[in-house]
Design a protein around this motif. Structure first.
Motif, PDB file in Angstrom:
ATOM      1  N   ASP A   1       1.010  -1.081   0.191  1.00  0.00           N
ATOM      2  CA  ASP A   1      -0.006   0.117   0.021  1.00  0.00           C
ATOM      3  C   ASP A   1       0.960   1.099  -0.082  1.00  0.00           C
ATOM      4  O   ASP A   1       0.518   2.172  -0.664  1.00  0.00           O
ATOM      5  CB  ASP A   1      -1.045   0.035   1.061  1.00  0.00           C
ATOM      6  N   LEU A   2       1.867   1.294   0.860  1.00  0.00           N
ATOM      7  CA  LEU A   2       2.752   2.497   0.686  1.00  0.00           C
ATOM      8  C   LEU A   2       3.329   2.616  -0.654  1.00  0.00           C
ATOM      9  O   LEU A   2       3.778   3.710  -1.193  1.00  0.00           O
ATOM     10  CB  LEU A   2       4.182   2.040   1.659  1.00  0.00           C
TER      11      LEU A   2
ATOM     12  N   LYS B   1       2.376   1.761  -3.515  1.00  0.00           N
ATOM     13  CA  LYS B   1       1.185   1.981  -4.319  1.00  0.00           C
ATOM     14  C   LYS B   1       1.239   3.813  -4.442  1.00  0.00           C
ATOM     15  O   LYS B   1       0.768   4.445  -5.711  1.00  0.00           O
ATOM     16  CB  LYS B   1      -0.157   1.651  -4.121  1.00  0.00           C
ATOM     17  N   THR B   2       1.626   4.330  -3.293  1.00  0.00           N
ATOM     18  CA  THR B   2       1.535   5.708  -3.274  1.00  0.00           C
ATOM     19  C   THR B   2       2.645   6.669  -4.115  1.00  0.00           C
ATOM     20  O   THR B   2       2.731   7.547  -4.442  1.00  0.00           O
ATOM     21  CB  THR B   2       1.638   6.348  -1.792  1.00  0.00           C
TER      22      THR B   2
ATOM     23  N   LYS C   1       5.489   7.040  -3.074  1.00  0.00           N
ATOM     24  CA  LYS C   1       6.334   7.752  -2.483  1.00  0.00           C
ATOM     25  C   LYS C   1       7.526   7.109  -1.704  1.00  0.00           C
ATOM     26  O   LYS C   1       7.683   6.867  -0.589  1.00  0.00           O
ATOM     27  CB  LYS C   1       5.671   8.463  -1.425  1.00  0.00           C
TER      28      LYS C   1
ATOM     29  N   CYS D   1       0.677  -0.489  -8.883  1.00  0.00           N
ATOM     30  CA  CYS D   1       1.610  -0.200  -8.225  1.00  0.00           C
ATOM     31  C   CYS D   1       2.975   0.085  -9.119  1.00  0.00           C
ATOM     32  O   CYS D   1       3.697   1.023  -8.723  1.00  0.00           O
ATOM     33  CB  CYS D   1       1.899  -1.448  -7.205  1.00  0.00           C
TER      34      CYS D   1
ATOM     35  N   ALA E   1       2.802   3.452 -10.569  1.00  0.00           N
ATOM     36  CA  ALA E   1       3.083   4.382  -9.772  1.00  0.00           C
ATOM     37  C   ALA E   1       4.734   4.715  -9.435  1.00  0.00           C
ATOM     38  O   ALA E   1       5.141   5.754  -9.164  1.00  0.00           O
ATOM     39  CB  ALA E   1       2.467   4.343  -8.300  1.00  0.00           C
ATOM     40  N   ASN E   2       5.292   3.615  -9.828  1.00  0.00           N
ATOM     41  CA  ASN E   2       7.032   3.506  -9.615  1.00  0.00           C
ATOM     42  C   ASN E   2       7.472   3.774 -10.700  1.00  0.00           C
ATOM     43  O   ASN E   2       8.901   3.311 -10.888  1.00  0.00           O
ATOM     44  CB  ASN E   2       7.289   2.563  -8.800  1.00  0.00           C
TER      45      ASN E   2
END
Ligand code: GLY
Length: 349
Positions: free
Chosen positions: A198-199, A201-202, A204, A290, A293-294
């Motif tokens: 979940d982290l 997926k942000t 960040k 995910c 996002a990265n």
């Protein structure tokens, strides 16, 4: 600074934090008995970090020599290994002395294998400077060199005496080398930890790098403590890697880096598993979100034939069965043993 104790057959600490290179001498002094060391590194890392490490080690009372070889996977071979053995003999390295691997996975694997074999085994320290080496290859004691027939085909299990992961060394990585590590980081989220996923997926990651490295190392610790010698659970670390290796091979190990290949390999095995009815639900869309996002790829354009032939030549294959790793939910992995022909049909789907 965080210390994670790995209770393998030989227990050791993985120390994670910022600014650790300048404290390496005192950390190493607590972990090894010897006072004479050879630092092994490549010509890129040498220019970046060797001076700081040598100062820290000599300040702590160590006598230090350094062996430098050209950066890159091509160096992880018997030629470099023989040159390293000769260097160790020339410097009169004995069984009370030790090696220090300063660098990424190639440096760590080669140094570890030299430590496992020189004089039938001497101590060694891992100071990983890439994301991949910090979250994966420096922990768990797998050491190896490549031969013509394939990567990592000659190796040994040899646990280090301490691992020192200085997060600051990740600042100098190119995007490509960083992505190599991100393949493993997303893998840990998929196979073990929904909260890590979940982290991720942000997107960040850089803001949370230290925490992410700690969490990945702690996952690896749990896997290694359960199955140090890779006969069961440890195979889950191979999620995305079997097809990833086929992708790397199809692109002749150029153009599709390891991390990108693992990224596409994880997505591919998940979509194939879903199509074959082995995974219910829509895990692949979550994984894709995910990866996107990265800035990691989920497609590779590798034909089914190349995916299959690369996978069946993988060293994880046993006779006419293959073990594939499937994540049927985020944060959980299953090892599925499958007949080779069924696997072929599944890929050609
Ligand atoms: N890199 C996979 C393992 O350590 O088993």
């Amino acid at each position: 600074m965080t210390k994670i104790r790995v209770n393998a057959s030989k227990p050791y600490d993985v120390v994670i934090g910022k600014g650790l290179l300048s404290q390496a001498g005192s950390l190493v002094a607590e972990a090894v008995k010897g006072r004479k060391a050879v630092i092994v590194t490549d010509d890129i890392v040498n220019g970046l970090y060797a001076e700081k490490l040598i100062k820290s080690m000599t300040d702590a009372g160590f006598t230090v020599d350094i062996f430098v070889f050209p950066n890159g996977e091509e160096s992880k071979c018997h030629k470099t290994l023989m040159e390293l053995y000769d260097f160790l003999a020339e410097k009169n390295i004995t069984r009370s002395d030790f090696l220090v691997a300063l660098g990424g996975g190639v440096v760590g694997d080669l140094t570890g294998f030299a430590a496992a074999t020189y004089l039938r085994g001497i101590d060694y320290v891992q100071i990983p400077t890439t994301l991949l080496a910090q979250v994966d290859s420096s922990v768990g004691g797998k050491t190896a060199v490549d031969i013509g027939a394939g990567k990592n085909l000659v190796g040994a299990f040899k646990q280090p005496d301490i691992v020192i992961a200085d997060i600051d060394t990740l600042d100098t990585l190119t995007e490509e080398i960083f992505t190599d590590g991100m393949g493993e980081v997303v893998k840990y989220g998929m196979i073990w930890s929904e909260s890590l996923f979940d982290l991720l997926k942000t997107g960040k990651v850089k803001e949370n790098l230290e925490k992410i490295v700690e969490e990945c190392v702690d996952i690896k610790r749990q896997v290694v403590e359960t199955d140090e010698f890779d006969t069961g659970l440890r195979m889950i670390l191979n999620f995305g890697h079997t097809l990833g290796h086929s992708i790397e091979k199809y692109y002749n190990y150029h153009g599709f880096s390891h991390g990108k290949a693992v990224s596409a390999g994880m997505y591919l095995i998940t979509t194939i598993g879903e199509k074959a009815g082995l995974i219910s639900g829509n895990i692949s869309d979550e994984l894709k979100a995910c990866l996107v996002a990265n800035n990691m790829p989920f497609e590779s354009g590798t034909p089914a034939e190349a995916l299959f032939s690369g996978a069946v030549n993988d060293k994880k294959r046993f006779s006419d069965t293959i073990s594939i790793i499937l994540c049927r939910e985020i944060g959980k992995a299953d090892i599925v043993k499958m007949n080779i022909n069924d696997f072929k049909n599944m890929i050609e789907g």
